[in-house]
Write an enzyme that holds these catalytic residues in place. Structure first.
Site, PDB file in Angstrom:
ATOM      1  N   ASN A 195       7.462 116.008 -36.328  1.00  0.00           N
ATOM      2  CA  ASN A 195       5.873 116.024 -36.981  1.00  0.00           C
ATOM      3  C   ASN A 195       5.303 114.812 -36.131  1.00  0.00           C
ATOM      4  OD1 ASN A 195       6.056 118.093 -38.725  1.00  0.00           O
ATOM      5  ND2 ASN A 195       6.847 116.804 -40.199  1.00  0.00           N
ATOM      6  N   ASP A 295      18.796 134.646 -34.300  1.00  0.00           N
ATOM      7  CA  ASP A 295      17.547 133.890 -33.749  1.00  0.00           C
ATOM      8  C   ASP A 295      17.337 134.192 -32.205  1.00  0.00           C
ATOM      9  OD1 ASP A 295      15.648 131.531 -33.137  1.00  0.00           O
ATOM     10  OD2 ASP A 295      15.960 131.132 -35.114  1.00  0.00           O
ATOM     11  N   ASP A 315      15.097 139.646 -30.674  1.00  0.00           N
ATOM     12  CA  ASP A 315      13.888 139.349 -30.918  1.00  0.00           C
ATOM     13  C   ASP A 315      13.539 140.095 -32.460  1.00  0.00           C
ATOM     14  OD1 ASP A 315      11.115 139.177 -31.692  1.00  0.00           O
ATOM     15  OD2 ASP A 315      10.745 140.764 -29.756  1.00  0.00           O
ATOM     16  N   MET A 316      13.301 139.387 -33.669  1.00  0.00           N
ATOM     17  CA  MET A 316      13.299 140.021 -34.994  1.00  0.00           C
ATOM     18  C   MET A 316      12.114 140.925 -35.057  1.00  0.00           C
ATOM     19  SD  MET A 316      12.083 136.737 -37.046  1.00  0.00           S
ATOM     20  CE  MET A 316      10.423 135.864 -36.916  1.00  0.00           C
ATOM     21  N   LYS A 329      15.019 132.545 -44.319  1.00  0.00           N
ATOM     22  CA  LYS A 329      14.625 131.138 -45.075  1.00  0.00           C
ATOM     23  C   LYS A 329      13.860 130.403 -44.032  1.00  0.00           C
ATOM     24  CE  LYS A 329      16.064 126.441 -46.029  1.00  0.00           C
ATOM     25  NZ  LYS A 329      15.324 126.116 -44.738  1.00  0.00           N
ATOM     26  N   HIS A 333       6.758 131.896 -43.329  1.00  0.00           N
ATOM     27  CA  HIS A 333       5.518 131.066 -43.333  1.00  0.00           C
ATOM     28  C   HIS A 333       5.080 130.531 -41.936  1.00  0.00           C
ATOM     29  CE1 HIS A 333       7.545 126.840 -43.513  1.00  0.00           C
ATOM     30  NE2 HIS A 333       8.004 127.873 -42.529  1.00  0.00           N
TER      31      HIS A 333
HETATM   32  C1  LIG Z   1      11.038 127.309 -39.207  1.00  0.00           C
HETATM   33  S1  LIG Z   1      12.374 127.788 -38.270  1.00  0.00           S
HETATM   34  C2  LIG Z   1      13.546 128.284 -39.478  1.00  0.00           C
HETATM   35  C3  LIG Z   1      15.015 128.159 -39.352  1.00  0.00           C
HETATM   36  C4  LIG Z   1      16.079 128.604 -40.269  1.00  0.00           C
HETATM   37  N1  LIG Z   1      15.807 129.510 -40.931  1.00  0.00           N
HETATM   38  C5  LIG Z   1      15.985 127.201 -41.217  1.00  0.00           C
HETATM   39  O1  LIG Z   1      15.494 127.427 -42.264  1.00  0.00           O
HETATM   40  O2  LIG Z   1      16.635 126.272 -41.000  1.00  0.00           O
HETATM   41  C6  LIG Z   1      11.952 129.545 -37.717  1.00  0.00           C
HETATM   42  C7  LIG Z   1      12.922 129.899 -36.713  1.00  0.00           C
HETATM   43  O3  LIG Z   1      12.371 131.403 -36.478  1.00  0.00           O
HETATM   44  C8  LIG Z   1      12.746 131.706 -35.013  1.00  0.00           C
HETATM   45  N2  LIG Z   1      12.123 132.495 -34.294  1.00  0.00           N
HETATM   46  C9  LIG Z   1      10.825 132.606 -33.958  1.00  0.00           C
HETATM   47  N3  LIG Z   1      10.650 133.721 -33.434  1.00  0.00           N
HETATM   48  C10 LIG Z   1      11.544 134.572 -33.424  1.00  0.00           C
HETATM   49  C11 LIG Z   1      11.803 135.824 -32.974  1.00  0.00           C
HETATM   50  N4  LIG Z   1      10.906 136.448 -32.598  1.00  0.00           N
HETATM   51  N5  LIG Z   1      13.253 136.564 -33.399  1.00  0.00           N
HETATM   52  C12 LIG Z   1      14.123 135.612 -33.809  1.00  0.00           C
HETATM   53  N6  LIG Z   1      13.828 134.419 -34.253  1.00  0.00           N
HETATM   54  C13 LIG Z   1      12.620 133.781 -34.061  1.00  0.00           C
HETATM   55  C14 LIG Z   1      12.723 130.193 -34.464  1.00  0.00           C
HETATM   56  O4  LIG Z   1      13.394 130.100 -33.143  1.00  0.00           O
HETATM   57  C15 LIG Z   1      13.260 129.233 -35.378  1.00  0.00           C
HETATM   58  O5  LIG Z   1      14.536 129.181 -35.385  1.00  0.00           O
END
Ligand SMILES: C[S@@+](CC[C@H](N)C(=O)[O-])C[C@H]1O[C@@H](n2cnc3c(N)ncnc32)[C@H](O)[C@@H]1O
Length: 428
Positions: A195, A295, A315-316, A329, A333
């Site tokens: 941050n 991820d 890619d989700m 998790k 947001h």
């Molecule tokens: C805020 S982090 C949360 C990580 C984990 N779930 C945790 O709580 O520790 C958000 C995650 O979303 C992943 N992410 C972003 N875009 C994505 C996509 N298109 N497909 C898969 N994962 C993605 C990021 O790489 C990151 O690791």
């Protein structure tokens, strides 16, 4: 320094000019001062702010307590003073706290204090353990430690010693312990590093533009969204993933005490699971679960090996791996409703009949209140707004996402982890 033997203003002046230590003088002596010149000297030395102002014995408080007889200016607000103004001034200089805390973490000052244990340490002890040979460094360290004590990171007590006189002795507070790198226990130091990182800070300086025009400010400032930026900056990628892994360790340990829904699962997919820490915490309690940590490729490429967990890059928004249950998790947001529904529909497709998506996320209260949880959530929501152009959600908003993506039942656990994180099930 505790000055007792001064009996004349001249003697007092000589003593005060020769001392580098915090200026603490006997109540009796200060009350006996009549000489105007001495009053102005005292004023300059920050002992008294005006002649004859009331002084009091330093009282024991949670953060500062005195083991030596000492006196100080009374800093409590009198009826003549304006508390809202003092509060406004305090807010205007608030920024100094996280920046000084960041410096303390980077210099391992909190680690040094932690290793000293209950004996505590003085600023001089700390200065001899940080990379400087400057003899004045201990005075600067002491000022840093004072700010951290006022902000409940440290406790401070005064100790009297024949050789060194009165010294401030610092110890870690229960909150301060979370800013020491703690291996697997979930330090908050890594989240502070993320941050307060210059890449993140630069985006904050455009907050006004986001408020006026919305959008993804990170992308406007750095030409790529945060999750693509991590692909071109390995250091920022590592800082981001470590911050999430540390947070997840603490949160999931509490989730597992509240929620039993992982029991008896044969397989579990963690969508946007970062470097796999979340699944590692779950499978250490439920070893039969086969975990798939999903991820983006540049994140899973840096993930460590965990027994029973397979890392999959992808890619989700295109598709997610199949599993008996799927969890997400702290990732919904990061996105607006349209993107969330796309991911949730992909989860629906990959789940078996009667399968469930387990959603763990900060829950926005209906109205902000003065609790610590409310303060944290609104600060996090502001972070989502400015850094990612997204937002935290209320229970009703999660329920709406659940239904809009095809699930038939919404369930939420009675208890929140740390009064902040909700555990929800979107059931097919
Ligand atoms: C805020 S982090 C949360 C990580 C984990 N779930 C945790 O709580 O520790 C958000 C995650 O979303 C992943 N992410 C972003 N875009 C994505 C996509 N298109 N497909 C898969 N994962 C993605 C990021 O790489 C990151 O690791």
């Amino acid at each position: 320094m505790y000055i007792t033997p001064c009996t004349t203003p001249a003697m007092f002046e000589a003593t005060i000019n020769s001392c580098n230590q915090p200026r603490l003088v006997s109540v009796k002596f200060l009350l006996s001062l009549r000489d105007k010149a001495v009053h102005s000297l005292v004023s300059k030395q920050n002992i008294l702010t005006k002649p004859g102002r009331r002084i009091k014995k330093l009282l024991s408080t949670e953060t500062m307590n005195s083991t030596a007889s000492a006196a100080s200016v009374d800093h409590s607000i009198s009826k003549l003073e304006d508390e809202p103004y003092l509060q406004a001034l305090t807010i205007s200089t608030l920024f100094s706290f996280p920046m000084i805390l960041k410096a303390a973490v980077e210099l391992d000052v909190l680690g040094i204090i932690s290793r000293a244990g209950s004996a505590g340490v003085s600023a001089g002890d700390i200065a001899s353990h940080i990379p400087t040979k400057d003899p004045d460094a201990s005075r600067r360290v002491d000022r840093m430690l004072c700010l951290l004590a006022v902000n409940s990171i440290l406790t401070c007590s005064l100790s009297e010693n024949d050789e060194r006189g009165v010294q401030r002795i610092y110890r870690l507070s229960p909150t301060g312990r979370y800013f020491v790198q703690q291996g697997d226990e979930g330090s908050a130091a890594s989240m502070l590093a993320l941050n307060a990182h210059p890449i993140t800070m630069e985006v904050w300086s455009h907050a006004k533009d986001t408020i006026l025009g919305g959008g993804n400010e990170f992308k406007k400032v750095h030409k790529k969204s945060a999750f693509h930026y991590t692909n071109i900056d390995p250091t920022y990628n590592q800082i981001f993933n470590q911050a999430m892994a540390d947070l997840t360790t603490k949160v999931m340990n509490q989730v597992l005490q509240i929620y039993g829904g992982f029991e008896r699962l044969g397989s579990l997919v963690d969508v946007a699971g970062g470097t796999g820490k979340c699944l590692a915490v779950i499978t250490s309690k439920y070893p039969p679960i086969k975990g798939i940590n999903f991820d983006v490729p540049h994140v899973v490429a840096t993930a460590p090996f965990y027994p029973g967990i397979k890392h999959v890059g992808g890619d989700m928004f295109a598709s997610v791996p199949k599993g008996e249950a799927i969890m997400i998790k702290d990732a919904l947001h990061n996105w607006d409703d349209e993107h969330c529904i796309k991911v949730l529909k992909n989860c629906y497709e990959s789940l078996p009949e009667k399968g469930k998506a387990i959603i763990i996320n900060v829950l926005m209260p209906k109205a902000p209140d003065s609790t610590l949880a409310s303060r944290y959530i609104t600060q996090l929501d502001a972070t989502m707004l400015i850094q990612l152009g997204s937002h935290e959600r209320t229970q009703k908003q999660f329920e709406a996402l659940c239904m809009a993506s095809g699930f038939s039942e919404f369930w939420v656990a009675d208890h929140l982890a740390y009064s902040v994180w909700a555990i929800m099930e979107f059931r097919k």
